[in-house]
Design a protein around this motif. Structure first.
Motif, PDB file in Angstrom:
ATOM      1  N   GLU A  63      80.837  35.153  15.914  1.00 17.54           N
ATOM      2  CA  GLU A  63      81.261  34.181  16.930  1.00 17.54           C
ATOM      3  C   GLU A  63      82.431  33.342  16.417  1.00 17.54           C
ATOM      4  O   GLU A  63      83.362  33.022  17.165  1.00 17.54           O
ATOM      5  N   MET A  64      82.380  32.992  15.145  1.00 21.38           N
ATOM      6  CA  MET A  64      83.482  32.231  14.552  1.00 21.38           C
ATOM      7  C   MET A  64      84.781  33.032  14.625  1.00 21.38           C
ATOM      8  O   MET A  64      85.852  32.493  14.912  1.00 21.38           O
ATOM      9  N   GLN A  65      84.670  34.320  14.393  1.00 23.17           N
ATOM     10  CA  GLN A  65      85.852  35.185  14.431  1.00 23.17           C
ATOM     11  C   GLN A  65      86.479  35.199  15.828  1.00 23.17           C
ATOM     12  O   GLN A  65      87.703  35.273  15.969  1.00 23.17           O
ATOM     13  N   ASP A  66      85.640  35.089  16.850  1.00 23.68           N
ATOM     14  CA  ASP A  66      86.167  35.027  18.218  1.00 23.68           C
ATOM     15  C   ASP A  66      86.992  33.760  18.434  1.00 23.68           C
ATOM     16  O   ASP A  66      87.994  33.778  19.158  1.00 23.68           O
ATOM     17  N   HIS A  67      86.577  32.648  17.819  1.00 22.46           N
ATOM     18  CA  HIS A  67      87.330  31.398  17.951  1.00 22.46           C
ATOM     19  C   HIS A  67      88.643  31.443  17.157  1.00 22.46           C
ATOM     20  O   HIS A  67      89.622  30.812  17.545  1.00 22.46           O
ATOM     21  N   ILE A  68      88.634  32.174  16.059  1.00 26.86           N
ATOM     22  CA  ILE A  68      89.848  32.287  15.242  1.00 26.86           C
ATOM     23  C   ILE A  68      90.837  33.260  15.876  1.00 26.86           C
ATOM     24  O   ILE A  68      92.046  33.028  15.886  1.00 26.86           O
ATOM     25  N   GLY A  69      90.293  34.323  16.452  1.00 27.84           N
ATOM     26  CA  GLY A  69      91.137  35.363  17.035  1.00 27.84           C
ATOM     27  C   GLY A  69      91.384  36.477  16.039  1.00 27.84           C
ATOM     28  O   GLY A  69      91.905  36.240  14.949  1.00 27.84           O
ATOM     29  N   TRP A  70      90.972  37.667  16.399  1.00 35.17           N
ATOM     30  CA  TRP A  70      91.157  38.802  15.499  1.00 35.17           C
ATOM     31  C   TRP A  70      91.888  39.960  16.176  1.00 35.17           C
ATOM     32  O   TRP A  70      92.289  40.924  15.517  1.00 35.17           O
ATOM     33  N   LYS A  71      92.087  39.854  17.489  1.00 36.26           N
ATOM     34  CA  LYS A  71      92.744  40.947  18.222  1.00 36.26           C
ATOM     35  C   LYS A  71      94.254  40.844  18.046  1.00 36.26           C
ATOM     36  O   LYS A  71      94.891  39.961  18.615  1.00 36.26           O
ATOM     37  N   TRP A  72      94.805  41.717  17.256  1.00 35.06           N
ATOM     38  CA  TRP A  72      96.237  41.657  16.978  1.00 35.06           C
ATOM     39  C   TRP A  72      97.075  41.900  18.225  1.00 35.06           C
ATOM     40  O   TRP A  72      98.237  41.531  18.276  1.00 35.06           O
ATOM     41  N   GLY A  74      96.207  40.585  21.143  1.00 37.01           N
ATOM     42  CA  GLY A  74      95.857  39.565  22.122  1.00 37.01           C
ATOM     43  C   GLY A  74      96.673  38.289  22.062  1.00 37.01           C
ATOM     44  O   GLY A  74      96.681  37.511  23.000  1.00 37.01           O
ATOM     45  N   HIS A  75      97.355  38.009  20.944  1.00 36.26           N
ATOM     46  CA  HIS A  75      98.150  36.780  20.781  1.00 36.26           C
ATOM     47  C   HIS A  75      97.318  35.533  21.097  1.00 36.26           C
ATOM     48  O   HIS A  75      97.753  34.641  21.815  1.00 36.26           O
ATOM     49  N   SER A  76      96.093  35.496  20.579  1.00 32.86           N
ATOM     50  CA  SER A  76      95.206  34.370  20.874  1.00 32.86           C
ATOM     51  C   SER A  76      95.561  33.154  20.024  1.00 32.86           C
ATOM     52  O   SER A  76      96.121  33.276  18.933  1.00 32.86           O
ATOM     53  N   THR A  77      95.218  31.985  20.543  1.00 27.72           N
ATOM     54  CA  THR A  77      95.434  30.734  19.817  1.00 27.72           C
ATOM     55  C   THR A  77      94.146  30.351  19.099  1.00 27.72           C
ATOM     56  O   THR A  77      93.095  30.247  19.738  1.00 27.72           O
ATOM     57  N   PRO A  78      94.193  30.148  17.791  1.00 26.57           N
ATOM     58  CA  PRO A  78      92.967  29.784  17.066  1.00 26.57           C
ATOM     59  C   PRO A  78      92.460  28.406  17.487  1.00 26.57           C
ATOM     60  O   PRO A  78      93.250  27.491  17.725  1.00 26.57           O
ATOM     61  N   HIS A  79      91.147  28.267  17.582  1.00 30.44           N
ATOM     62  CA  HIS A  79      90.511  26.978  17.864  1.00 30.44           C
ATOM     63  C   HIS A  79      89.705  26.596  16.622  1.00 30.44           C
ATOM     64  O   HIS A  79      88.546  26.984  16.472  1.00 30.44           O
ATOM     65  N   PHE A  80      90.333  25.827  15.745  1.00 28.21           N
ATOM     66  CA  PHE A  80      89.724  25.571  14.440  1.00 28.21           C
ATOM     67  C   PHE A  80      88.520  24.634  14.521  1.00 28.21           C
ATOM     68  O   PHE A  80      87.590  24.759  13.727  1.00 28.21           O
ATOM     69  N   ILE A 163      91.193  33.750   7.132  1.00 20.58           N
ATOM     70  CA  ILE A 163      89.865  33.358   7.622  1.00 20.58           C
ATOM     71  C   ILE A 163      89.065  34.586   8.031  1.00 20.58           C
ATOM     72  O   ILE A 163      87.886  34.728   7.685  1.00 20.58           O
ATOM     73  N   ASN A 164      89.703  35.483   8.768  1.00 26.08           N
ATOM     74  CA  ASN A 164      88.990  36.687   9.210  1.00 26.08           C
ATOM     75  C   ASN A 164      88.537  37.540   8.031  1.00 26.08           C
ATOM     76  O   ASN A 164      87.464  38.155   8.072  1.00 26.08           O
ATOM     77  N   SER A 165      89.327  37.569   6.976  1.00 25.50           N
ATOM     78  CA  SER A 165      88.936  38.338   5.788  1.00 25.50           C
ATOM     79  C   SER A 165      87.711  37.725   5.119  1.00 25.50           C
ATOM     80  O   SER A 165      86.797  38.440   4.688  1.00 25.50           O
ATOM     81  N   PHE A 166      87.686  36.399   5.035  1.00 28.85           N
ATOM     82  CA  PHE A 166      86.520  35.739   4.443  1.00 28.85           C
ATOM     83  C   PHE A 166      85.287  35.902   5.336  1.00 28.85           C
ATOM     84  O   PHE A 166      84.168  36.035   4.839  1.00 28.85           O
TER      85      PHE A 166
END
Length: 329
Positions: A63-72, A74-80, A163-166
């Motif tokens: 779920e955290m990964q969804d907030h960070i954005g992992w879809k290359w 998708g150009h999503s904005t991270p919500h830290f 973040i996604n790697s961790f």
């Protein structure tokens, strides 16, 4: 260990793996025990339930990964801030897992970890894995620089990738911990949990937060959970239960949203050299703030003065008595 930017220097990790587990359980063990005991629907100790805390950690991490954005693509904005709230939830399950391992080890009269174990020594699994992430993120950044010329874009992409790697590593560790738990290998399970604790600290740094922030937000989340229980959360059908939506309109807001505002409004209190508030004090503060706001909610939405009058502050609430009874044994 530093990946790229001094702001995200991993040498800023405050505690070693073992120390972090000790700090967390000493500060929050009794409260977490109370929360788990309240949620337990069986007539025995919640530690006997064999709850799969590792699976819970894994799913919160995703779920955290969804907030960070992992879809290359998708150009999503991270919500830290939202991502950090997931770290707080992970912390909740992680403490529960640590407490369960310790309970089982005491019951079976076996040590859950050798006193001489050094989880971060050079050459250890976690040390090598963190080095691999450092290398991979740097290589990723170099590759992306060919396409992204703007420094801000580079930094955002690098931070997301780190973040996604961790998070990926945490998911792996959680999966391993779950397997060891199923095999009743307490020491192997505990080692993976200690690794997860270290990664939790790293994720705090990359979300722009500290361990002190983690403890404060965790105290706030616990205050909310206990407050819900004290005010009719999950009542049976036909009973007037807890109101979770605190404001309506085009964008309805839940109690969680109000809690976030409360925490952010007090983000500079009790930090650094001016730290005066313990985690227990923060729990009480947030509980009382929630109680005051909930009285307004009931007055507006429920229009029941008697019910509003029954909303207690921390010093008079059922949860305080329950926690104290557990501590007293």
């Amino acid at each position: 260990m530093c990946i790229e930017d001094s702001k995200y220097d991993l040498s800023a990790v405050e505690f070693g793996c073992v120390d972090f587990a000790l700090q967390a359980t000493q500060k929050f063990g009794p409260i977490q025990n109370a929360l788990n005991a309240r949620a337990n629907k069986k007539p025995w100790n919640w530690c006997e339930n064999d709850n799969n805390w590792s699976r819970a950690i894994k799913n919160e991490a995703i779920e955290m990964q969804d907030h960070i954005g992992w879809k290359w693509w998708g150009h999503s904005t991270p919500h830290f801030n939202r991502a950090f709230m997931e770290v707080v939830d992970i912390f909740h399950f992680w403490i529960s897992a640590i407490l369960q391992v310790r309970y089982e080890s005491t019951k079976k009269e076996v040590p859950y970890l050798s006193p001489t174990f050094d989880v971060m020594k050079s050459g250890s699994d976690l040390f090598c894995e963190l080095k691999e992430i450092e290398k991979a993120v740097k290589e990723h950044l170099v590759r992306r620089r060919i396409h992204d010329e703007l420094p801000d874009v580079q930094k955002r992409i690098w931070r997301q990738e780190a973040i996604n790697s961790f998070i990926d590593l945490m998911v792996l560790k959680a999966a391993k911990a779950g397997l060891h738990a199923a095999e009743h290998d307490l020491e192997a399970n505990y080692i993976q949990l200690l690794h997860i604790g270290y990664i939790i600290q790293i994720l705090c740094i990359f979300c722009g937060r500290s361990v002190s922030d983690l403890f404060k937000w965790y105290a706030g989340k616990n205050a909310l959970n206990l407050f819900r229980w004290d005010n009719g959360y999950k009542k049976t059908a036909g009973e007037k239960g807890y109101i979770k939506i605190w404001s309506d309109g085009d964008a309805p807001q839940e109690d969680n949203d109000y809690l976030e505002y409360m925490i952010l409004d007090h983000k500079d209190e009790g930090s650094g050299e001016n730290e005066t508030s313990s985690e227990a004090t923060w729990l009480q503060k947030f509980y009382d703030m929630l109680a005051a706001e909930y009285k307004n909610v009931l007055a507006t939405k429920d229009r029941n003065e008697d019910r509003s009058a029954n909303v207690s502050s921390w010093k008079d609430c059922e949860s305080k008595k329950f926690v104290e009874s557990l501590i007293a044994g």
